[in-house]
Motif scaffolding. Structure first.
Motif, PDB file in Angstrom:
ATOM      1  N   ALA A  71       0.820  -1.216   0.000  1.00  0.00           N
ATOM      2  CA  ALA A  71       0.000   0.000   0.000  1.00  0.00           C
ATOM      3  C   ALA A  71       0.852   1.264   0.000  1.00  0.00           C
ATOM      4  N   ARG A  72       1.945   1.230  -0.771  1.00  0.00           N
ATOM      5  CA  ARG A  72       2.810   2.405  -0.932  1.00  0.00           C
ATOM      6  C   ARG A  72       3.753   2.144  -2.110  1.00  0.00           C
ATOM      7  N   PRO A  73       4.343   3.194  -2.662  1.00  0.00           N
ATOM      8  CA  PRO A  73       5.258   2.985  -3.797  1.00  0.00           C
ATOM      9  C   PRO A  73       6.578   2.353  -3.362  1.00  0.00           C
ATOM     10  N   VAL A  74       7.153   1.572  -4.259  1.00  0.00           N
ATOM     11  CA  VAL A  74       8.482   0.999  -4.044  1.00  0.00           C
ATOM     12  C   VAL A  74       9.301   1.254  -5.302  1.00  0.00           C
ATOM     13  N   ARG A  75      10.614   1.179  -5.154  1.00  0.00           N
ATOM     14  CA  ARG A  75      11.508   1.262  -6.305  1.00  0.00           C
ATOM     15  C   ARG A  75      12.326  -0.015  -6.391  1.00  0.00           C
ATOM     16  N   LEU A  76      12.551  -0.467  -7.628  1.00  0.00           N
ATOM     17  CA  LEU A  76      13.328  -1.667  -7.891  1.00  0.00           C
ATOM     18  C   LEU A  76      14.544  -1.320  -8.721  1.00  0.00           C
ATOM     19  N   ALA A  77      15.634  -2.025  -8.486  1.00  0.00           N
ATOM     20  CA  ALA A  77      16.824  -1.896  -9.329  1.00  0.00           C
ATOM     21  C   ALA A  77      17.565  -3.221  -9.311  1.00  0.00           C
ATOM     22  N   ASN A  78      18.349  -3.438 -10.339  1.00  0.00           N
ATOM     23  CA  ASN A  78      19.190  -4.611 -10.421  1.00  0.00           C
ATOM     24  C   ASN A  78      20.132  -4.685  -9.223  1.00  0.00           C
ATOM     25  N   ASP A  79      20.427  -5.900  -8.755  1.00  0.00           N
ATOM     26  CA  ASP A  79      21.240  -6.041  -7.545  1.00  0.00           C
ATOM     27  C   ASP A  79      22.650  -5.484  -7.720  1.00  0.00           C
ATOM     28  N   ALA A  80      23.226  -5.590  -8.915  1.00  0.00           N
ATOM     29  CA  ALA A  80      24.553  -5.005  -9.137  1.00  0.00           C
ATOM     30  C   ALA A  80      24.484  -3.481  -9.106  1.00  0.00           C
ATOM     31  N   ASN A  81      23.387  -2.906  -9.566  1.00  0.00           N
ATOM     32  CA  ASN A  81      23.205  -1.460  -9.472  1.00  0.00           C
ATOM     33  C   ASN A  81      23.126  -1.020  -8.011  1.00  0.00           C
ATOM     34  N   CYS A  82      22.482  -1.842  -7.186  1.00  0.00           N
ATOM     35  CA  CYS A  82      22.405  -1.515  -5.761  1.00  0.00           C
ATOM     36  C   CYS A  82      23.780  -1.556  -5.116  1.00  0.00           C
ATOM     37  N   LEU A  83      24.604  -2.533  -5.502  1.00  0.00           N
ATOM     38  CA  LEU A  83      25.984  -2.569  -5.029  1.00  0.00           C
ATOM     39  C   LEU A  83      26.707  -1.288  -5.410  1.00  0.00           C
ATOM     40  N   ALA A  84      26.569  -0.876  -6.671  1.00  0.00           N
ATOM     41  CA  ALA A  84      27.249   0.326  -7.150  1.00  0.00           C
ATOM     42  C   ALA A  84      26.807   1.557  -6.372  1.00  0.00           C
ATOM     43  N   LEU A  85      25.508   1.690  -6.153  1.00  0.00           N
ATOM     44  CA  LEU A  85      24.994   2.871  -5.455  1.00  0.00           C
ATOM     45  C   LEU A  85      25.449   2.883  -4.001  1.00  0.00           C
ATOM     46  N   SER A  86      25.390   1.733  -3.345  1.00  0.00           N
ATOM     47  CA  SER A  86      25.831   1.648  -1.955  1.00  0.00           C
ATOM     48  C   SER A  86      27.279   2.086  -1.807  1.00  0.00           C
ATOM     49  N   GLU A  87      28.145   1.574  -2.659  1.00  0.00           N
ATOM     50  CA  GLU A  87      29.565   1.862  -2.536  1.00  0.00           C
ATOM     51  C   GLU A  87      29.900   3.288  -2.952  1.00  0.00           C
ATOM     52  N   ALA A  88      29.081   3.875  -3.833  1.00  0.00           N
ATOM     53  CA  ALA A  88      29.304   5.264  -4.226  1.00  0.00           C
ATOM     54  C   ALA A  88      28.850   6.230  -3.133  1.00  0.00           C
ATOM     55  N   VAL A  89      27.805   5.866  -2.392  1.00  0.00           N
ATOM     56  CA  VAL A  89      27.287   6.764  -1.365  1.00  0.00           C
ATOM     57  C   VAL A  89      28.241   6.847  -0.173  1.00  0.00           C
ATOM     58  N   ASP A  90      28.598   5.697   0.394  1.00  0.00           N
ATOM     59  CA  ASP A  90      29.450   5.743   1.591  1.00  0.00           C
ATOM     60  C   ASP A  90      30.355   4.517   1.692  1.00  0.00           C
ATOM     61  N   GLY A  91      30.749   3.988   0.543  1.00  0.00           N
ATOM     62  CA  GLY A  91      31.597   2.814   0.533  1.00  0.00           C
ATOM     63  C   GLY A  91      32.935   3.066  -0.112  1.00  0.00           C
ATOM     64  N   ALA A  92      33.450   2.061  -0.788  1.00  0.00           N
ATOM     65  CA  ALA A  92      34.786   2.143  -1.364  1.00  0.00           C
ATOM     66  C   ALA A  92      34.899   3.214  -2.447  1.00  0.00           C
ATOM     67  N   ALA A  93      33.794   3.568  -3.097  1.00  0.00           N
ATOM     68  CA  ALA A  93      33.814   4.566  -4.161  1.00  0.00           C
ATOM     69  C   ALA A  93      33.275   5.922  -3.710  1.00  0.00           C
ATOM     70  N   SER A  94      33.188   6.136  -2.412  1.00  0.00           N
ATOM     71  CA  SER A  94      32.697   7.418  -1.903  1.00  0.00           C
ATOM     72  C   SER A  94      33.542   8.570  -2.433  1.00  0.00           C
ATOM     73  N   GLY A  95      32.875   9.580  -2.997  1.00  0.00           N
ATOM     74  CA  GLY A  95      33.566  10.749  -3.526  1.00  0.00           C
ATOM     75  C   GLY A  95      33.998  10.621  -4.964  1.00  0.00           C
ATOM     76  N   ALA A  96      33.855   9.446  -5.569  1.00  0.00           N
ATOM     77  CA  ALA A  96      34.261   9.257  -6.964  1.00  0.00           C
ATOM     78  C   ALA A  96      33.243   9.886  -7.901  1.00  0.00           C
ATOM     79  N   ALA A  97      33.727  10.526  -8.959  1.00  0.00           N
ATOM     80  CA  ALA A  97      32.819  11.070  -9.961  1.00  0.00           C
ATOM     81  C   ALA A  97      32.192   9.960 -10.783  1.00  0.00           C
ATOM     82  N   VAL A  98      32.985   8.949 -11.131  1.00  0.00           N
ATOM     83  CA  VAL A  98      32.510   7.820 -11.932  1.00  0.00           C
ATOM     84  C   VAL A  98      32.956   6.536 -11.242  1.00  0.00           C
ATOM     85  N   ALA A  99      32.005   5.689 -10.903  1.00  0.00           N
ATOM     86  CA  ALA A  99      32.308   4.421 -10.245  1.00  0.00           C
ATOM     87  C   ALA A  99      31.626   3.291 -10.996  1.00  0.00           C
ATOM     88  N   PHE A 100      32.372   2.223 -11.214  1.00  0.00           N
ATOM     89  CA  PHE A 100      31.794   1.034 -11.843  1.00  0.00           C
ATOM     90  C   PHE A 100      31.957  -0.121 -10.877  1.00  0.00           C
TER      91      PHE A 100
END
Length: 298
Positions: A97-126
């Motif tokens: 009974a509310r909206p959800v967002r879905l993304a591929n699991d590898a995309n979630c890994l990328a976003l997690s690590e870009a926000v506050d992980g190994a790629a924090s502060g990177a302009a481009v992270a793969f």
């Protein structure tokens, strides 16, 4: 502000709640029941339990195998095949009974690590998953790049670059093509390659330990693996030139890979000098659920 992430794995479903600062407030897991309606009910129940314990969440995001067709909203390419052809996002939204967002699991890994992980502060992270399968995700300036067709970062199903004669035409891939990266640079690919050359079928962990003990066949298989992974990452370097490559999945824990990759990549990059950081995921197996919780921020 509490944000909930769901890591929808093939064998288990994990629901985690993160604080505004990224601290875990709650983590619950349950077996994946392996059927569509039962899986939706499992996700709903885990979220209900989580919110009963810590309060309502501001948003809910899910990391899923496969991807969503942006034209139809239907799931595709999921190894949990009962998801394919279903409007998983809409059905989950109705159940919750509310909206959800879905993304591929590898995309979630990328976003997690870009926000506050190994790629924090990177302009481009793969980010790369090298486990049972092989996935990828791209984040630019803190935002996921999913592309017009929702397949941004799907490097696992491009062919092995700069192949030798012995690598052609390549093994059959479950996607219907031959010689995809997933058949070469996943843990499954390492095992298959070692078995095809030595005649001994052994799991990846055995191959790594045998290589460290000096077993010639295992050492050669690991060397071939690193060279193939380096060639594959060089293609990404030539296209998007990341500041950081982040590796996740079981093989991301193998130290020898990080020692050999810089030279293997540099030899195939169209550049006189090349450097980028190549790092294991800071959050390890938790990156998927952490990235799912951050989907509404991207």
């Amino acid at each position: 502000m509490i944000r909930i992430g769901v890591d929808f794995g093939g064998t288990k479903i994990e629901v985690a709640a993160l604080s505004e600062e990224g601290e875990f407030l709650s983590r619950l897991r349950a077996p994946n029941p392996g059927a569509y309606d039962a899986a939706i009910e499992t996700v709903r129940e885990l979220i209900t339990q989580t919110e009963a314990a810590i309060g309502p969440a501001a948003s809910i995001g899910l990391g899923v195998p496969g991807s969503v067709n942006p034209a139809t909203g239907l799931m595709r390419n999921a190894n949990s095949t009962y998801l394919n052809g279903r409007d998983f996002a809409a059905d989950l939204s109705a159940a919750l009974a509310r909206p959800v967002r879905l993304a591929n699991d590898a995309n979630c890994l990328a976003l997690s690590e870009a926000v506050d992980g190994a790629a924090s502060g990177a302009a481009v992270a793969f980010a790369i998953i090298i486990g049972t399968g092989c996935g990828g995700g791209l984040v630019v300036n803190g935002r996921l790049v999913e592309g017009a067709n929702g397949i941004g970062g799907e490097w696992g199903h491009m062919p092995l670059p700069w192949p030798t004669a012995a690598e052609l035409p390549g093994p059959d891939c479950w996607c219907g093509q031959r010689g995809c990266l997933e058949t070469w640079v996943s843990g499954t690919g390492l095992r298959r390659d070692h078995a095809s050359v030595t005649g001994h079928d052994q799991p990846g962990e055995w191959i790594i330990e045998a290589a460290r003990r000096g077993d010639a066949g295992a050492k050669a298989a690991l060397d071939r693996y690193i060279h193939r992974l380096g060639r594959s990452m060089a293609v990404i370097a030539n296209i998007v030139d990341p500041d950081v490559f982040v590796l996740g999945g079981g093989l991301s824990n193998v130290a020898e890979i990080y020692e050999g990759l810089p030279g293997a990549i540099a030899a195939h990059v169209f550049c006189d000098t090349w450097s980028a950081r190549i790092l294991p995921a800071r959050w390890g197996d938790s990156s998927g659920v952490r990235g799912a919780a951050r989907l509404w921020l991207s």
